[in-house]
Design a protein around this motif. Structure first.
Motif, PDB file in Angstrom:
ATOM      1  N   ARG A  68       0.794  -1.225   0.000  1.00 54.93           N
ATOM      2  CA  ARG A  68       0.000   0.000   0.000  1.00 54.93           C
ATOM      3  C   ARG A  68       0.829   1.279   0.000  1.00 54.93           C
ATOM      4  NH1 ARG A  68      -4.831  -1.267   4.378  1.00 54.93           N
ATOM      5  NH2 ARG A  68      -5.404  -3.286   3.525  1.00 54.93           N
ATOM      6  N   LEU A  69       0.273   2.250  -0.694  1.00 52.15           N
ATOM      7  CA  LEU A  69       0.689   3.642  -0.580  1.00 52.15           C
ATOM      8  C   LEU A  69      -0.559   4.441  -0.239  1.00 52.15           C
ATOM      9  CD1 LEU A  69       2.867   3.915  -3.810  1.00 52.15           C
ATOM     10  CD2 LEU A  69       3.752   3.981  -1.470  1.00 52.15           C
ATOM     11  N   ARG A  70      -0.362   5.591   0.420  1.00 50.46           N
ATOM     12  CA  ARG A  70      -1.494   6.438   0.777  1.00 50.46           C
ATOM     13  C   ARG A  70      -1.263   7.862   0.295  1.00 50.46           C
ATOM     14  NH1 ARG A  70      -1.837   2.496   4.621  1.00 50.46           N
ATOM     15  NH2 ARG A  70      -3.947   1.970   5.317  1.00 50.46           N
ATOM     16  N   LEU A  71      -2.260   8.399  -0.389  1.00 48.86           N
ATOM     17  CA  LEU A  71      -2.232   9.789  -0.829  1.00 48.86           C
ATOM     18  C   LEU A  71      -3.204  10.569   0.042  1.00 48.86           C
ATOM     19  CD1 LEU A  71      -1.315  11.955  -2.893  1.00 48.86           C
ATOM     20  CD2 LEU A  71      -3.286  11.262  -4.299  1.00 48.86           C
ATOM     21  N   THR A  72      -2.698  11.537   0.792  1.00 48.04           N
ATOM     22  CA  THR A  72      -3.555  12.318   1.682  1.00 48.04           C
ATOM     23  C   THR A  72      -4.302  13.383   0.896  1.00 48.04           C
ATOM     24  OG1 THR A  72      -1.878  13.980   2.219  1.00 48.04           O
ATOM     25  CG2 THR A  72      -1.900  11.960   3.547  1.00 48.04           C
ATOM     26  N   ALA A  73      -5.312  13.945   1.526  1.00 49.51           N
ATOM     27  CA  ALA A  73      -6.148  14.934   0.847  1.00 49.51           C
ATOM     28  C   ALA A  73      -5.355  16.153   0.393  1.00 49.51           C
ATOM     29  CB  ALA A  73      -7.294  15.358   1.775  1.00 49.51           C
ATOM     30  N   ASP A  74      -4.271  16.472   1.113  1.00 48.35           N
ATOM     31  CA  ASP A  74      -3.457  17.638   0.738  1.00 48.35           C
ATOM     32  C   ASP A  74      -2.214  17.244  -0.058  1.00 48.35           C
ATOM     33  OD1 ASP A  74      -2.309  16.419   2.927  1.00 48.35           O
ATOM     34  OD2 ASP A  74      -1.770  18.276   3.944  1.00 48.35           O
ATOM     35  N   GLY A  75      -2.218  16.051  -0.633  1.00 46.52           N
ATOM     36  CA  GLY A  75      -1.201  15.708  -1.603  1.00 46.52           C
ATOM     37  C   GLY A  75       0.100  15.163  -1.066  1.00 46.52           C
ATOM     38  N   LYS A  76       0.065  14.521   0.097  1.00 44.49           N
ATOM     39  CA  LYS A  76       1.261  13.889   0.650  1.00 44.49           C
ATOM     40  C   LYS A  76       1.197  12.395   0.385  1.00 44.49           C
ATOM     41  CE  LYS A  76       1.395  17.319   4.367  1.00 44.49           C
ATOM     42  NZ  LYS A  76       1.107  17.542   5.807  1.00 44.49           N
ATOM     43  N   LEU A  77       2.274  11.839  -0.118  1.00 43.29           N
ATOM     44  CA  LEU A  77       2.334  10.411  -0.392  1.00 43.29           C
ATOM     45  C   LEU A  77       3.026   9.719   0.768  1.00 43.29           C
ATOM     46  CD1 LEU A  77       1.654   8.230  -2.501  1.00 43.29           C
ATOM     47  CD2 LEU A  77       4.000   8.488  -3.358  1.00 43.29           C
ATOM     48  N   ARG A  78       2.282   8.873   1.462  1.00 41.67           N
ATOM     49  CA  ARG A  78       2.801   8.142   2.615  1.00 41.67           C
ATOM     50  C   ARG A  78       2.953   6.676   2.224  1.00 41.67           C
ATOM     51  NH1 ARG A  78       1.156  11.126   7.737  1.00 41.67           N
ATOM     52  NH2 ARG A  78       1.674   9.169   8.772  1.00 41.67           N
TER      53      ARG A  78
END
Length: 328
Positions: free
Chosen positions: A260-270
């Motif tokens: 998994r990768l996560r893209l936050t609502a403000d455009g941060k890739l975690r």
């Protein structure tokens, strides 16, 4: 095709996208006391920006997308985004996580947009307790939404329960019984300390104990995970139309097979839910960044993905960022 393969040889082909940090509930384990800081609208990625990143991700091997929040259905245009995503042939799986408050009113439109798999967060089957956990008396609306989704034909419908000692752990059996009546996938999730919430580590109840209690309903027969399944260990009670699963990020972490990768609502890739490290997309997107620059941000995030999440260590610290901003 380029591939997002990290140092542990994990192929990261699953992108979870938070489209808003707004939510219409205030759950104990997610929301802090007092006013919840909100991202300014200008900091939230537009749908066009999200779709650009999705298409770049597809070129790197992304084949599975889940839309989350906050509560994704509170954002205007969310269902149109779902429709645009399901129309992309390279995506093998597009799904939605919701708290269910707006599900009944929108279930048919979501289905018509091409979504078949939904996860609904539901931490109590008791109306008053649900109101205590979430801050709002919305149980009846959520349950009506689940029933409507079932009638329409969503499958699977996964019901996510964050099990918390002394808060809802006396309902573990009742949740398990749902799998005996409905074809729902009941998922017990270990509470994880993320952000400033009103719960603490002492509220944790881990998967082995939950599983031990559930076995009072009958023998748990293992179910083999499919290619696009998540990390849940899946079981079925003989004759049951539904399933019971356990997501044990703490007691039996699944870092070695995390995709998994996560893209936050403000455009941060975690690259990890349980790490505060991220790579920022928004500035590059809005300053004329090329696809190659955005590809490099994906690759940088993947290259820094740890072998194990930080809560595995003896001196672990809670994740500082708020859950509603990260996405579930």
């Amino acid at each position: 095709m380029n591939s997002l393969i990290d140092r542990e040889n994990r192929h990261l082909n699953y992108l979870r996208i938070s489209i808003t940090d707004r939510c219409n509930l205030r759950c104990l384990y997610c929301a802090p006391d007092g006013r919840i800081p909100r991202l300014p609208h200008s900091q939230i990625l537009s749908y066009e920006e999200i779709l650009r990143l999705v298409n770049i991700g597809i070129g790197l091997g992304i084949s599975k997308i889940r839309i989350t929040g906050g509560e994704p259905l509170v954002r205007k245009g969310a269902i149109d985004l779902l429709r645009r995503l399901t129309a992309i042939p390279q995506l093998k799986d597009v799904s939605l996580t919701t708290n269910g408050v707006l599900l009944e009113a929108n279930a048919q439109r979501i289905f018509d947009a091409g979504i078949r798999r939904i996860n609904v967060s539901l931490d109590s089957l008791q109306r008053e307790r649900y109101a205590h956990i979430t801050g709002y008396d919305m149980f009846d609306r959520v349950w009506a939404g689940i029933q409507r989704a079932h009638e329409i034909g969503f499958a699977p419908i996964k019901i996510n329960i964050v099990a918390m000692r002394g808060i809802n752990d006396d309902e573990i059996i009742d949740f398990g019984k749902l799998s005996l009546t409905y074809p729902f996938h009941i998922r017990f999730i270990e509470y994880m300390p993320i952000g400033n919430s009103r719960t603490r580590s002492r509220d944790q109840i881990l998967a082995p104990e939950i599983q031990d209690r559930i076995q009072a309903l009958g023998e748990l027969i293992p179910v083999e995970n499919g290619q696009n399944d998540g990390p849940a260990r899946r079981f079925r009670i003989a004759g049951a139309p539904g399933e019971i699963g356990f997501i044990s990020a703490l007691s039996h972490h699944f870092c070695d097979r995390c995709n998994r990768l996560r893209l936050t609502a403000d455009g941060k890739l975690r690259a990890c839910l349980l790490s505060d490290h991220y790579e920022p997309f928004r500035e590059t997107l809005r300053n004329g960044g090329t696809d190659e620059q955005l590809i490099n941000i994906f690759k940088t995030a993947v290259s820094k993905k740890s072998a194990k999440h930080q809560l595995c260590s003896d001196d672990s610290q809670p994740v500082r960022d708020q859950m509603q901003g990260i996405g579930g």
